[in-house]
Design a protein around this motif. Structure first.
Motif, PDB file in Angstrom:
ATOM      1  N   VAL A 228       0.743  -1.164  -0.135  1.00 16.86           N
ATOM      2  CA  VAL A 228      -0.021   0.062  -0.037  1.00 16.86           C
ATOM      3  C   VAL A 228       0.939   1.162   0.046  1.00 16.86           C
ATOM      4  CG1 VAL A 228      -1.587   1.301   1.316  1.00 16.86           C
ATOM      5  CG2 VAL A 228      -2.166  -1.221   1.047  1.00 16.86           C
ATOM      6  N   ALA A 229       1.873   1.253   0.929  1.00 19.76           N
ATOM      7  CA  ALA A 229       2.699   2.370   0.653  1.00 19.76           C
ATOM      8  C   ALA A 229       3.634   2.471  -0.316  1.00 19.76           C
ATOM      9  CB  ALA A 229       3.877   2.271   2.037  1.00 19.76           C
ATOM     10  N   ALA A 230       3.779   1.567  -1.023  1.00 21.57           N
ATOM     11  CA  ALA A 230       4.745   1.453  -2.269  1.00 21.57           C
ATOM     12  C   ALA A 230       3.675   2.177  -3.383  1.00 21.57           C
ATOM     13  CB  ALA A 230       5.195   0.126  -2.470  1.00 21.57           C
ATOM     14  N   VAL A 231       2.302   1.703  -3.390  1.00 21.26           N
ATOM     15  CA  VAL A 231       1.615   2.399  -4.509  1.00 21.26           C
ATOM     16  C   VAL A 231       1.407   3.828  -4.023  1.00 21.26           C
ATOM     17  CG1 VAL A 231      -0.872   2.266  -5.291  1.00 21.26           C
ATOM     18  CG2 VAL A 231       0.594   0.275  -4.791  1.00 21.26           C
ATOM     19  N   SER A 232       1.202   3.914  -2.803  1.00 23.21           N
ATOM     20  CA  SER A 232       0.879   5.576  -2.670  1.00 23.21           C
ATOM     21  C   SER A 232       2.179   6.408  -2.657  1.00 23.21           C
ATOM     22  CB  SER A 232       0.139   5.768  -1.190  1.00 23.21           C
ATOM     23  OG  SER A 232      -1.126   5.254  -0.880  1.00 23.21           O
ATOM     24  N   ASN A 233       3.485   5.903  -2.440  1.00 24.70           N
ATOM     25  CA  ASN A 233       4.456   6.541  -2.861  1.00 24.70           C
ATOM     26  C   ASN A 233       4.733   6.806  -4.240  1.00 24.70           C
ATOM     27  OD1 ASN A 233       5.428   7.231  -0.115  1.00 24.70           O
ATOM     28  ND2 ASN A 233       6.393   5.206   0.109  1.00 24.70           N
TER      29      ASN A 233
ATOM     30  N   ALA B 145       6.586   1.379  -8.404  1.00 24.23           N
ATOM     31  CA  ALA B 145       6.723   2.865  -8.900  1.00 24.23           C
ATOM     32  C   ALA B 145       6.985   2.701 -10.569  1.00 24.23           C
ATOM     33  CB  ALA B 145       8.075   3.582  -8.442  1.00 24.23           C
ATOM     34  N   GLU B 146       7.734   1.956 -10.966  1.00 24.43           N
ATOM     35  CA  GLU B 146       8.182   1.641 -12.199  1.00 24.43           C
ATOM     36  C   GLU B 146       6.823   1.293 -13.133  1.00 24.43           C
ATOM     37  OE1 GLU B 146      11.770  -0.938 -13.209  1.00 24.43           O
ATOM     38  OE2 GLU B 146      10.537  -1.528 -14.897  1.00 24.43           O
ATOM     39  N   LEU B 147       6.079   0.364 -12.359  1.00 26.81           N
ATOM     40  CA  LEU B 147       4.771  -0.196 -13.049  1.00 26.81           C
ATOM     41  C   LEU B 147       3.850   1.052 -13.240  1.00 26.81           C
ATOM     42  CD1 LEU B 147       2.801  -2.439 -13.977  1.00 26.81           C
ATOM     43  CD2 LEU B 147       1.923  -2.523 -11.694  1.00 26.81           C
ATOM     44  N   VAL B 148       3.595   2.163 -12.055  1.00 25.71           N
ATOM     45  CA  VAL B 148       2.846   2.847 -12.478  1.00 25.71           C
ATOM     46  C   VAL B 148       3.131   4.027 -13.447  1.00 25.71           C
ATOM     47  CG1 VAL B 148       1.858   5.019 -10.763  1.00 25.71           C
ATOM     48  CG2 VAL B 148       2.056   2.769  -9.814  1.00 25.71           C
ATOM     49  N   GLU B 149       4.642   4.412 -13.535  1.00 26.12           N
ATOM     50  CA  GLU B 149       4.982   5.208 -14.491  1.00 26.12           C
ATOM     51  C   GLU B 149       4.655   4.633 -15.701  1.00 26.12           C
ATOM     52  OE1 GLU B 149       6.247   8.504 -13.956  1.00 26.12           O
ATOM     53  OE2 GLU B 149       5.910   8.052 -11.517  1.00 26.12           O
TER      54      GLU B 149
END
Ligand code: NAD
Length: 325
Positions: free
Chosen positions: A30-35, A300-304
């Motif tokens: 959850v924190a990784a996604v929010s960050n 972070a790489e996935l979201v970007e």
């Protein structure tokens, strides 16, 4: 950057939500996604007690200063769940975003609204989306037939469900079920949604707190690797197709009830899949997007990547198709 009603309302940088996944949506993920600028969501019922949820909320806060939410799923369970106590615990812990799912969340809305909580209601039909808007939910997350977990009983995929919902409700809409990449995000926005919800895709990330063997299996599997169980009990669930799921289907075919099926589908047993990496240990939710998962990147790489791909479709691919005259 993509700015939508959802990013504005939730104070997030990207219109992506990480779906509440029982046993998996813990502080690390959850924190990784929010960050990463999306919205991470903890699952309340992953914790046997409301106090356990509060500890997880505190842990998440130590890992991120970005917005995150708590999912409260109200579906049949093998043991009674004190839902009200979980809702109260989330409110008292200062949570500002709650995702409800399963049943009508009306009984919890007065307390949530009084505390200034943004309520996202996840549902699987247009009529439930209309009801969610009517009772004061702030966002509706519409979950198509492609989704992992419980798709409801109507079997309407997102390609029809999302625009039908967009035509019918005025509050922001999250498209859920079947999303794993930037093409899906661009499509959801085109269909009238304000963002997407992804569960299964986030399972195959470095930070997901599950065994590596399951992540590898998600990369290997294709879109035919899921099945629907519990239909005979009107509590349909899309799960990874393994021997346990096939046994459940066989028993359902013989007319077995929850007394017989319960020990096979129990969440406690399914939890061992994630922790021990044995895909046959129990049943585990997975969506049709298993066919679209080809790697295990950091969150972070996935979201970007997803946002970048959606932007390039909107900026280049689609305008390139416009011809004048
Ligand atoms: P559990 O062990 O109590 O039940 C296991 C499964 O059996 C669940 O799918 C549950 O809905 C179903 N079930 C239980 N009693 C039933 C009944 N009387 N009739 C029909 N179906 C019945 O649940 P759990 O695995 O500990 O999960 C807790 C909650 O989270 C449940 O509401 C479950 O549905 C939900 N869930 C969500 C996800 C997700 O990925 N979002 C995945 C699994 C479970």
């Amino acid at each position: 950057m993509l700015r939508t009603r959802l990013t504005d309302l939730l104070g997030i940088r990207h219109p992506i939500i990480q779906g509440g996944m029982q046993w998996v949506s813990r502080a690390e993920l959850v924190a990784a996604v929010s960050n990463a600028g999306a919205l991470g969501i903890l699952t309340a019922l992953t914790h046997p007690t409301p106090e356990g949820l509060v500890r997880e909320i505190q842990k998440t806060r130590e890992l991120t200063d970005q917005p995150f939410g708590v999912n409260i799923t109200i579906l049949p369970t093998l043991k009674p769940v004190p839902y009200e106590e979980y809702v109260q615990a989330a409110i008292e812990a200062g949570v500002k975003i709650v995702e409800t799912a399963g049943r009508n969340p009306e009984p919890f809305l007065p307390a949530l609204k009084k505390a200034g909580v943004v309520v996202i209601h996840k549902c699987t039909s247009v009529r439930h989306a209309v009801k969610a808007e009517k009772i004061g939910c702030d966002v509706v997350s519409i979950d198509g037939f492609e989704c992992a977990g419980h798709p409801g009983e109507d079997d309407v995929p997102g390609l029809v469900l999302i625009p039908r919902t967009a035509d019918t409700v005025n509050i922001p809409i999250v498209a859920s079920g079947g999303f794993a990449d930037g093409r899906g995000l661009a499509a959801a926005l085109a269909l009238g949604a304000d963002g997407i919800n992804m569960g299964t895709r986030f399972l195959a990330t470095r930070e997901a707190p599950i065994h590596e063997r399951i992540k590898e299996l998600l990369v290997e599997a294709d879109e035919r690797q899921t099945t629907l169980i519990l239909r005979s009990l009107r509590n349909t669930a899309r799960v990874f197709r393994n021997r346990v799921a096939e046994e459940v289907l066989r028993l359902e075919g013989e007319g077995a009830g929850i007394e017989t099926i319960g020990p096979l589908v129990s969440g406690k047993r399914g939890e061992r899949v994630w922790s021990e990496g044995d895909p046959e240990a129990g049943i585990w939710a997975a969506g049709l997007v298993v066919g679209l998962i080809h790697d295990v990147p950091p969150v972070a790489e996935l979201v970007e990547r997803i946002v970048g791909e959606a932007e390039s479709i909107i900026r280049q691919r689609l305008p390139g198709m416009l011809v004048s005259g």
